[in-house]
Design a protein around this motif. Structure first.
Motif, short mmCIF file in Angstrom:
data_model
loop_
_atom_site.label_atom_id
_atom_site.label_comp_id
_atom_site.label_asym_id
_atom_site.label_seq_id
_atom_site.Cartn_x
_atom_site.Cartn_y
_atom_site.Cartn_z
N MET A 53 -0.05 -0.92 -0.12
CA MET A 53 0.17 0.19 0.16
C MET A 53 0.97 1.33 -0.12
N GLU A 54 0.61 1.82 -1.05
CA GLU A 54 1.36 3.30 -1.53
C GLU A 54 1.01 4.20 0.57
N LYS A 55 2.56 4.61 0.49
CA LYS A 55 2.57 5.68 2.24
C LYS A 55 2.68 7.35 1.79
N VAL A 56 1.12 7.99 2.19
CA VAL A 56 1.74 9.67 1.81
C VAL A 56 2.24 10.79 2.99
N VAL A 57 2.87 11.13 3.00
CA VAL A 57 2.55 12.14 4.60
C VAL A 57 2.46 13.24 3.93
N ILE A 58 1.96 14.01 4.89
CA ILE A 58 1.50 15.84 4.46
C ILE A 58 1.98 16.21 5.64
N ALA A 61 -5.19 19.54 0.33
CA ALA A 61 -4.60 18.26 -0.79
C ALA A 61 -4.80 16.76 0.01
N LEU A 62 -5.46 17.02 1.20
CA LEU A 62 -6.03 15.89 2.18
C LEU A 62 -6.96 15.48 1.79
N ARG A 63 -7.64 16.67 1.45
CA ARG A 63 -9.39 15.97 0.57
C ARG A 63 -9.34 15.59 -0.37
N GLU A 64 -8.13 15.65 -1.07
CA GLU A 64 -8.25 15.35 -2.64
C GLU A 64 -7.64 13.77 -2.56
N THR A 76 -1.02 9.54 6.21
CA THR A 76 -0.87 10.50 7.41
C THR A 76 -0.42 11.46 7.65
N LEU A 77 -0.97 12.36 8.54
CA LEU A 77 -1.15 14.11 8.31
C LEU A 77 -0.33 14.15 10.39
N ILE A 78 0.45 14.98 9.89
CA ILE A 78 1.20 15.66 10.63
C ILE A 78 1.70 17.18 10.99
N GLU A 89 9.59 13.17 19.33
CA GLU A 89 8.37 11.95 19.80
C GLU A 89 9.33 11.09 20.06
N LYS A 90 10.55 10.87 18.78
CA LYS A 90 10.46 9.43 18.86
C LYS A 90 10.26 8.71 17.40
N GLU A 91 9.21 9.29 17.23
CA GLU A 91 8.27 8.22 16.02
C GLU A 91 8.82 8.17 15.23
N ILE A 92 9.01 7.52 14.02
CA ILE A 92 9.61 6.96 12.91
C ILE A 92 8.25 7.72 11.67
N VAL A 93 8.21 7.99 11.15
CA VAL A 93 6.75 7.53 10.15
C VAL A 93 8.16 7.51 8.52
N GLU A 94 7.30 6.90 8.33
CA GLU A 94 7.94 6.14 6.95
C GLU A 94 6.99 6.58 5.31
N PHE A 95 7.05 7.53 4.78
CA PHE A 95 6.64 7.86 3.00
C PHE A 95 6.93 7.02 2.11
N ASP A 96 6.01 7.16 1.00
CA ASP A 96 6.12 6.66 -0.22
C ASP A 96 6.54 8.20 -1.32
N TYR A 97 5.43 9.31 -0.50
CA TYR A 97 5.03 10.64 -0.91
C TYR A 97 5.00 10.88 0.02
N LEU A 98 5.83 12.75 0.08
CA LEU A 98 5.78 13.95 1.28
C LEU A 98 5.53 14.63 0.50
N ILE A 99 4.39 15.65 1.24
CA ILE A 99 3.88 16.82 0.73
C ILE A 99 4.10 17.95 2.10
N MET A 100 5.24 18.79 1.27
CA MET A 100 5.24 19.69 2.67
C MET A 100 4.81 20.97 2.53
N ALA A 101 3.85 21.08 3.85
CA ALA A 101 2.82 22.40 3.83
C ALA A 101 2.77 22.62 5.32
N ALA A 102 4.14 23.23 6.15
CA ALA A 102 4.42 23.61 6.83
C ALA A 102 4.46 25.63 7.49
#
Length: 399
Positions: free
Chosen positions: A1-6, A16-19, A29-31, A93-106
């Motif tokens: 399964m492809e992983k997308v992180v915002i 972007a999330l709503r799309e 995953t929204l961070i 918080e020492k949690e690692i989040v993996e992604f295949d695609y990343l959206i920078m929206a900070a």
């Protein structure tokens, strides 16, 4: 399964999330370091007592629940490092989040130049916690004024440094709010002063002359003193020194003199401009990685005439939707779509139920009608989100 992180739950990130949620077979995953989406352009209404905190925030947990996507999660984390090659995000918080695609929206934050001594004492009201603090401090000062009006009636002087959209709107709202405060109570100690400082030869630099003239006239009617061609030199205690040789004794100093990208952009080895904004192509992709996108204020976005677009909600919407679509296109091995960022108009809140605006660059509006248009635009964005968080809350209560 492809992983997308915002990374970032602001306007662009939410669009972007709503799309992305249209594809039910990807993990999203929204961070965000905050638990809420801050409706930042409306924070001035909060300060001016036209709204409360619930009106200018959207809860991210219930929003994600309301989007009804089986593989969508929100994480309240602070990102410390991004490994573009290993496709891993490291957090405080020492949690690692993996992604295949990343959206920078900070997004961006107010830029406080280090060359101005003492500026660290200024208020950054773009941050909700500081906006609330400023609101409370200002109201406490007004209370002290009416409490002591029979004995003394000292001046209260607010200095707003920076006469772009943020500076003009906060100055106007504060002036109008204080006028109504003293008028409603028939208080005599209404000697509140507001000065708006512009380093340019006008307010609202870059906007068309008619809109500037309308805004300037409104500020004047509110009793705001506009000082142009002047820069802040240094701050000492309650004194602000300026390049025109003057010094102002102030009660509050609000700095809106510029913005810079979120610090997290420094973690990406991609091309950036002097403000730290990530330079993107017409597909909202970064210079080195086709799987990493940047949208909204954190990106330098150009239109099809190669002009840099100003950071605002319209550009956040266009870039957010485009990035979301293009990630889905990459996943489905379809052709990418070029963004077409353009301004539909600009609306400026100028105190009370008064605004000024330019619509599609074709005509200008001012007064109550401009205020109602601005309110409609905001409501058309907020109402669908309110429905989502209501649905999300109901779903959460059933768990």
């Amino acid at each position: 399964m492809e992983k997308v992180v915002i990374i970032g739950g602001g306007y662009a990130g939410i669009y972007a999330l709503r799309e992305l949620v249209k594809n039910k077979d990807i993990k999203i995953t929204l961070i965000d370091t905050h638990t809420f989406h801050n409706l930042q352009p409306e924070v001035y209404d909060l300060i001016a007592n036209k709204s409360n905190i619930a009106d200018v925030t959207i809860d991210l947990t219930t929003l994600c629940m309301g989007l009804k996507h089986s593989y969508l999660e929100y994480k309240n984390l602070k990102v410390t490092q991004i490994d573009s090659l290993k496709k891993k995000i490291y957090t405080e918080e020492k949690e690692i989040v993996e992604f295949d695609y990343l959206i920078m929206a900070a997004g961006t934050r107010t830029y406080f130049p280090h060359v101005i001594p003492g500026l660290n004492n200024a208020h950054d009201i773009k941050k909700l916690n500081w906006a609330v603090y400023f609101k409370q401090s200002f109201e406490n000062q007004l209370f002290r004024k009416i409490q002591d009006e029979a004995k003394k009636c000292d001046d209260t002087h607010i200095v707003v440094v920076g006469a772009g959209l943020s500076g003009v709107e906060i100055a106007a709202e504060m002036a109008y709010n204080s006028k109504m405060f003293f008028k409603r109570g028939n208080f005599t100690c209404d000697n509140l002063k507001i000065s708006l400082i512009s380093s340019a030869d006008t307010i609202l630099p870059g906007l068309d002359s008619k809109l500037v003239a309308i805004s300037h006239e409104r500020l004047k009617s509110l009793g705001i003193k506009v000082i142009t061609n002047t820069k802040l030199q240094r701050c000492e205690d309650n004194l602000a020194y300026f390049t025109n040789g003057t010094k102002i004794d102030h009660s509050f100093l609000i700095f809106t003199g510029g913005v810079e990208a979120s610090k997290i952009t420094s973690e990406l080895d991609v091309e950036k401009n002097s403000k730290g904004q990530i330079i993107v192509n017409e597909y909202m992709q970064t210079s080195k990685y086709e799987n990493i996108f940047a949208i909204g204020d954190v990106a330098q976005i150009k239109n099809r005439k190669d002009e840099i677009m100003p950071p605002n909600v319209t550009i956040a919407r266009i870039s957010g939707i485009n990035a979301g679509k293009n990630i889905l296109n990459l996943i489905n091995k379809k052709r990418l779509e070029k963004a077409n960022p353009k301004l539909e108009g600009i609306l400026i809140a100028l105190g009370g139920k008064y605004a000024a605006g330019s619509i599609y660059g074709l005509f200008h509006v001012k007064g109550r009608i401009a205020y109602e248009i601005k309110k409609y635009v905001f409501d058309s964005y907020r109402k669908p989100l309110l429905k989502l968080i209501t649905d999300g809350y109901k779903k959460l209560k059933k768990i």
